[in-house]
Design a protein around this motif. Structure first.
Motif, PDB file in Angstrom:
ATOM      1  N   VAL A 132       0.831  -1.199   0.000  1.00 30.73           N
ATOM      2  CA  VAL A 132       0.000   0.000   0.000  1.00 30.73           C
ATOM      3  C   VAL A 132       0.869   1.254   0.000  1.00 30.73           C
ATOM      4  O   VAL A 132       0.654   2.182  -0.790  1.00 30.73           O
ATOM      5  CB  VAL A 132      -0.941   0.011   1.218  1.00 30.73           C
ATOM      6  CG1 VAL A 132      -1.713   1.325   1.296  1.00 30.73           C
ATOM      7  CG2 VAL A 132      -1.917  -1.161   1.165  1.00 30.73           C
ATOM      8  N   ALA A 133       1.866   1.280   0.884  1.00 34.62           N
ATOM      9  CA  ALA A 133       2.741   2.445   0.982  1.00 34.62           C
ATOM     10  C   ALA A 133       3.453   2.721  -0.342  1.00 34.62           C
ATOM     11  O   ALA A 133       3.626   3.880  -0.736  1.00 34.62           O
ATOM     12  CB  ALA A 133       3.756   2.241   2.102  1.00 34.62           C
TER      13      ALA A 133
ATOM     14  N   ARG B 147      -1.162   3.845   8.301  1.00 37.55           N
ATOM     15  CA  ARG B 147      -1.367   3.283   9.642  1.00 37.55           C
ATOM     16  C   ARG B 147      -2.042   1.922   9.514  1.00 37.55           C
ATOM     17  O   ARG B 147      -2.908   1.725   8.655  1.00 37.55           O
ATOM     18  CB  ARG B 147      -2.243   4.209  10.491  1.00 37.55           C
ATOM     19  CG  ARG B 147      -1.655   5.591  10.693  1.00 37.55           C
ATOM     20  CD  ARG B 147      -2.441   6.382  11.731  1.00 37.55           C
ATOM     21  NE  ARG B 147      -3.837   6.558  11.341  1.00 37.55           N
ATOM     22  CZ  ARG B 147      -4.762   7.120  12.123  1.00 37.55           C
ATOM     23  NH1 ARG B 147      -4.426   7.519  13.346  1.00 37.55           N
ATOM     24  NH2 ARG B 147      -6.006   7.269  11.701  1.00 37.55           N
ATOM     25  N   VAL B 148      -1.637   0.996  10.378  1.00 37.31           N
ATOM     26  CA  VAL B 148      -2.119  -0.381  10.274  1.00 37.31           C
ATOM     27  C   VAL B 148      -2.627  -0.859  11.624  1.00 37.31           C
ATOM     28  O   VAL B 148      -1.987  -0.630  12.657  1.00 37.31           O
ATOM     29  CB  VAL B 148      -0.993  -1.325   9.783  1.00 37.31           C
ATOM     30  CG1 VAL B 148      -1.538  -2.734   9.584  1.00 37.31           C
ATOM     31  CG2 VAL B 148      -0.368  -0.799   8.498  1.00 37.31           C
ATOM     32  N   ALA B 149      -3.772  -1.540  11.620  1.00 34.78           N
ATOM     33  CA  ALA B 149      -4.313  -2.171  12.828  1.00 34.78           C
ATOM     34  C   ALA B 149      -4.393  -3.671  12.576  1.00 34.78           C
ATOM     35  O   ALA B 149      -5.168  -4.130  11.730  1.00 34.78           O
ATOM     36  CB  ALA B 149      -5.698  -1.612  13.158  1.00 34.78           C
ATOM     37  N   GLY B 150      -3.550  -4.430  13.294  1.00 37.07           N
ATOM     38  CA  GLY B 150      -3.497  -5.874  13.124  1.00 37.07           C
ATOM     39  C   GLY B 150      -2.086  -6.373  13.311  1.00 37.07           C
ATOM     40  O   GLY B 150      -1.133  -5.587  13.282  1.00 37.07           O
TER      41      GLY B 150
ATOM     42  N   TYR C  90      -8.990  -4.130   5.186  1.00 40.29           N
ATOM     43  CA  TYR C  90      -9.788  -3.035   4.649  1.00 40.29           C
ATOM     44  C   TYR C  90      -8.916  -1.793   4.564  1.00 40.29           C
ATOM     45  O   TYR C  90      -8.369  -1.339   5.573  1.00 40.29           O
ATOM     46  CB  TYR C  90     -10.992  -2.784   5.544  1.00 40.29           C
ATOM     47  CG  TYR C  90     -11.947  -1.702   5.081  1.00 40.29           C
ATOM     48  CD1 TYR C  90     -12.214  -1.495   3.729  1.00 40.29           C
ATOM     49  CD2 TYR C  90     -12.602  -0.890   6.015  1.00 40.29           C
ATOM     50  CE1 TYR C  90     -13.098  -0.517   3.317  1.00 40.29           C
ATOM     51  CE2 TYR C  90     -13.497   0.089   5.612  1.00 40.29           C
ATOM     52  CZ  TYR C  90     -13.745   0.270   4.265  1.00 40.29           C
ATOM     53  OH  TYR C  90     -14.635   1.236   3.850  1.00 40.29           O
ATOM     54  N   VAL C  91      -8.783  -1.242   3.357  1.00 40.51           N
ATOM     55  CA  VAL C  91      -7.985  -0.051   3.114  1.00 40.51           C
ATOM     56  C   VAL C  91      -8.925   1.119   2.865  1.00 40.51           C
ATOM     57  O   VAL C  91      -9.741   1.085   1.934  1.00 40.51           O
ATOM     58  CB  VAL C  91      -7.060  -0.231   1.893  1.00 40.51           C
ATOM     59  CG1 VAL C  91      -6.203   1.016   1.689  1.00 40.51           C
ATOM     60  CG2 VAL C  91      -6.185  -1.471   2.046  1.00 40.51           C
ATOM     61  N   THR C  92      -8.814   2.150   3.671  1.00 44.76           N
ATOM     62  CA  THR C  92      -9.648   3.335   3.499  1.00 44.76           C
ATOM     63  C   THR C  92      -8.952   4.513   4.171  1.00 44.76           C
ATOM     64  O   THR C  92      -7.763   4.439   4.497  1.00 44.76           O
ATOM     65  CB  THR C  92     -11.076   3.096   4.037  1.00 44.76           C
ATOM     66  OG1 THR C  92     -11.913   4.177   3.632  1.00 44.76           O
ATOM     67  CG2 THR C  92     -11.085   2.932   5.551  1.00 44.76           C
ATOM     68  N   SER C  93      -9.704   5.608   4.375  1.00 45.63           N
ATOM     69  CA  SER C  93      -9.106   6.826   4.933  1.00 45.63           C
ATOM     70  C   SER C  93      -9.955   7.393   6.060  1.00 45.63           C
ATOM     71  O   SER C  93     -11.133   7.038   6.203  1.00 45.63           O
ATOM     72  CB  SER C  93      -8.975   7.897   3.835  1.00 45.63           C
ATOM     73  OG  SER C  93      -8.224   7.432   2.749  1.00 45.63           O
ATOM     74  N   ASP C  94      -9.349   8.289   6.819  1.00 49.11           N
ATOM     75  CA  ASP C  94     -10.050   9.065   7.854  1.00 49.11           C
ATOM     76  C   ASP C  94     -10.681   8.194   8.929  1.00 49.11           C
ATOM     77  O   ASP C  94     -11.759   8.516   9.439  1.00 49.11           O
ATOM     78  CB  ASP C  94     -11.128   9.963   7.225  1.00 49.11           C
ATOM     79  CG  ASP C  94     -10.566  10.949   6.217  1.00 49.11           C
ATOM     80  OD1 ASP C  94      -9.348  11.184   6.250  1.00 49.11           O
ATOM     81  OD2 ASP C  94     -11.345  11.470   5.402  1.00 49.11           O
TER      82      ASP C  94
ATOM     83  N   PRO D 226     -11.642  -8.173   9.581  1.00 49.94           N
ATOM     84  CA  PRO D 226     -10.589  -7.569   8.773  1.00 49.94           C
ATOM     85  C   PRO D 226      -9.597  -6.734   9.585  1.00 49.94           C
ATOM     86  O   PRO D 226      -9.958  -6.096  10.563  1.00 49.94           O
ATOM     87  CB  PRO D 226     -11.370  -6.667   7.808  1.00 49.94           C
ATOM     88  CG  PRO D 226     -12.575  -6.255   8.602  1.00 49.94           C
ATOM     89  CD  PRO D 226     -12.929  -7.458   9.424  1.00 49.94           C
ATOM     90  N   TYR D 227      -8.340  -6.759   9.124  1.00 59.65           N
ATOM     91  CA  TYR D 227      -7.362  -5.813   9.598  1.00 59.65           C
ATOM     92  C   TYR D 227      -7.672  -4.467   8.935  1.00 59.65           C
ATOM     93  O   TYR D 227      -8.402  -4.409   7.951  1.00 59.65           O
ATOM     94  CB  TYR D 227      -5.950  -6.277   9.245  1.00 59.65           C
ATOM     95  CG  TYR D 227      -5.657  -7.698   9.665  1.00 59.65           C
ATOM     96  CD1 TYR D 227      -5.835  -8.104  10.983  1.00 59.65           C
ATOM     97  CD2 TYR D 227      -5.197  -8.640   8.745  1.00 59.65           C
ATOM     98  CE1 TYR D 227      -5.571  -9.406  11.380  1.00 59.65           C
ATOM     99  CE2 TYR D 227      -4.932  -9.949   9.127  1.00 59.65           C
ATOM    100  CZ  TYR D 227      -5.130 -10.326  10.442  1.00 59.65           C
ATOM    101  OH  TYR D 227      -4.886 -11.608  10.835  1.00 59.65           O
ATOM    102  N   LEU D 228      -7.095  -3.411   9.462  1.00 59.18           N
ATOM    103  CA  LEU D 228      -7.369  -2.077   8.943  1.00 59.18           C
ATOM    104  C   LEU D 228      -6.083  -1.417   8.450  1.00 59.18           C
ATOM    105  O   LEU D 228      -5.045  -1.511   9.115  1.00 59.18           O
ATOM    106  CB  LEU D 228      -8.007  -1.198  10.012  1.00 59.18           C
ATOM    107  CG  LEU D 228      -9.292  -1.720  10.666  1.00 59.18           C
ATOM    108  CD1 LEU D 228      -9.767  -0.748  11.739  1.00 59.18           C
ATOM    109  CD2 LEU D 228     -10.375  -1.958   9.626  1.00 59.18           C
ATOM    110  N   VAL D 229      -6.183  -0.755   7.310  1.00 59.51           N
ATOM    111  CA  VAL D 229      -5.079   0.053   6.788  1.00 59.51           C
ATOM    112  C   VAL D 229      -5.646   1.433   6.479  1.00 59.51           C
ATOM    113  O   VAL D 229      -6.518   1.572   5.613  1.00 59.51           O
ATOM    114  CB  VAL D 229      -4.451  -0.572   5.532  1.00 59.51           C
ATOM    115  CG1 VAL D 229      -3.370   0.353   4.976  1.00 59.51           C
ATOM    116  CG2 VAL D 229      -3.869  -1.946   5.847  1.00 59.51           C
ATOM    117  N   ASP D 230      -5.172   2.416   7.196  1.00 59.38           N
ATOM    118  CA  ASP D 230      -5.675   3.786   7.077  1.00 59.38           C
ATOM    119  C   ASP D 230      -4.663   4.634   6.306  1.00 59.38           C
ATOM    120  O   ASP D 230      -3.496   4.727   6.701  1.00 59.38           O
ATOM    121  CB  ASP D 230      -5.895   4.363   8.482  1.00 59.38           C
ATOM    122  CG  ASP D 230      -6.523   5.750   8.452  1.00 59.38           C
ATOM    123  OD1 ASP D 230      -7.510   5.927   7.736  1.00 59.38           O
ATOM    124  OD2 ASP D 230      -6.011   6.637   9.152  1.00 59.38           O
ATOM    125  N   VAL D 231      -5.109   5.224   5.201  1.00 57.01           N
ATOM    126  CA  VAL D 231      -4.212   6.009   4.354  1.00 57.01           C
ATOM    127  C   VAL D 231      -4.727   7.441   4.239  1.00 57.01           C
ATOM    128  O   VAL D 231      -5.885   7.733   4.548  1.00 57.01           O
ATOM    129  CB  VAL D 231      -4.072   5.383   2.950  1.00 57.01           C
ATOM    130  CG1 VAL D 231      -3.593   3.942   3.045  1.00 57.01           C
ATOM    131  CG2 VAL D 231      -5.382   5.457   2.158  1.00 57.01           C
TER     132      VAL D 231
END
Length: 287
Positions: free
Chosen positions: A164-165, A176-179, A210-214, A234-239
């Motif tokens: 993703v990065a 940012r990643v949660a998991g 799940y990749v999303t924002s805010d 799901p793990y979370l990826v915040d961009v």
């Protein structure tokens, strides 16, 4: 013999955009379409950007563009005055003085088959996807909120986060990643822009990440608590909101140029290089 091409007018571009991203498919609260400009104005160059900021208006001037196509609207609420002393009013004055028009496609472009979420999930290596609200048999070209699909091979969450990065432009907030870093990822769900309203659809899709924002604290915390009570995903990826949507601008430029060419109309498209992410630097806390 092919008929000679002619220059584009704003109403030509509005027509192509309406075909690609119909305005009536936008959310009821949204504002899309022509904001500034004369539909009869001839256009030779268009600048595509995420945000209609003053920096983008200046970039359009430098590029010699007569039109800016953005993802986000300039005016989301009704206005009673266009004061050049106001930030948004200043942009409108700058555009008018420079002979530059402004059009946007927002939530109508988010859900399109070649829209924001589709562009994002393809950039992450998912070849075939469907909308989050679509059952498995639906074709991948259908429209709807977000996208979900499978990577060619399973990989760790850490590897996926690096993927993703690498796919996104650099921002101060990064990714940012949660998991757990060694968590396994194969099925990917994405939503360009703010996507914390789709957690139920993401869970129903069976996505591993799940990749999303805010992502705000409470929705993200509740999503992870819910996941940990089940299979852990799901793990979370915040961009960055801007970064996740910026990939679409090049796709939007191709869509408009190709649509005009099919009508025998020519225009030059330029993709903005202005970073309109509002955050400029970040420091680690506790040090």
């Amino acid at each position: 013999m092919d008929s000679p091409s002619r220059p584009a007018r704003i109403d030509d571009i509005v027509g192509v955009m309406e075909n690609a991203w119909p305005q009536d498919s936008a959310e009821e609260w949204d504002v899309v379409g022509l904001t500034v400009g004369d539909p009869r104005l001839e256009i030779t160059r268009v600048l595509f950007a995420v945000d209609p900021t003053m920096a983008v208006a200046r970039e359009a001037e430098r590029a010699g563009a007569q039109l800016i196509v953005t993802h986000h609207p300039l005016l989301m609420r009704g206005v009673h005055a266009v004061d050049a002393g106001d930030a948004k009013g200043a942009v409108i004055h700058r555009l008018i003085q420079g002979g530059i028009a402004l059009i946007n496609a927002h939530t109508n472009a988010d859900i399109a088959p070649d829209g924001v979420s589709q562009t994002l999930i393809e950039a992450l290596g998912v070849k075939e996807s469907r909308p989050l609200n679509a059952p498995e048999p639906r074709p991948c070209a259908s429209s709807g909120p977000g996208r979900v699909g499978d990577l060619a091979r399973e990989e760790s969450l850490n590897q996926f986060a690096q993927r993703v990065a690498a796919a996104l432009p650099a921002t101060a907030g990064g990714v940012r990643v949660a998991g757990p870093p060694d968590g396994r990822v194969r099925r990917v769900a994405v939503c360009g822009g703010a996507g914390d309203g789709y957690f139920d659809l993401v869970r129903a899709s069976g996505a591993d990440v799940y990749v999303t924002s805010d992502l705000r604290h409470h929705p993200a915390s509740e999503a992870r608590e819910t996941a940990l009570a089940g299979r852990g995903t799901p793990y979370l990826v915040d961009v960055s909101h801007w970064a996740g949507e910026s990939l679409w601008t090049a796709q939007a430029a191709r869509t408009v140029v190709d649509g005009l060419r099919a009508r025998g109309i020519t225009v030059e498209a330029t993709v903005s290089v202005t970073n309109t992410d509002p955050w400029t630097f970040q420091l680690p806390s506790g040090e």
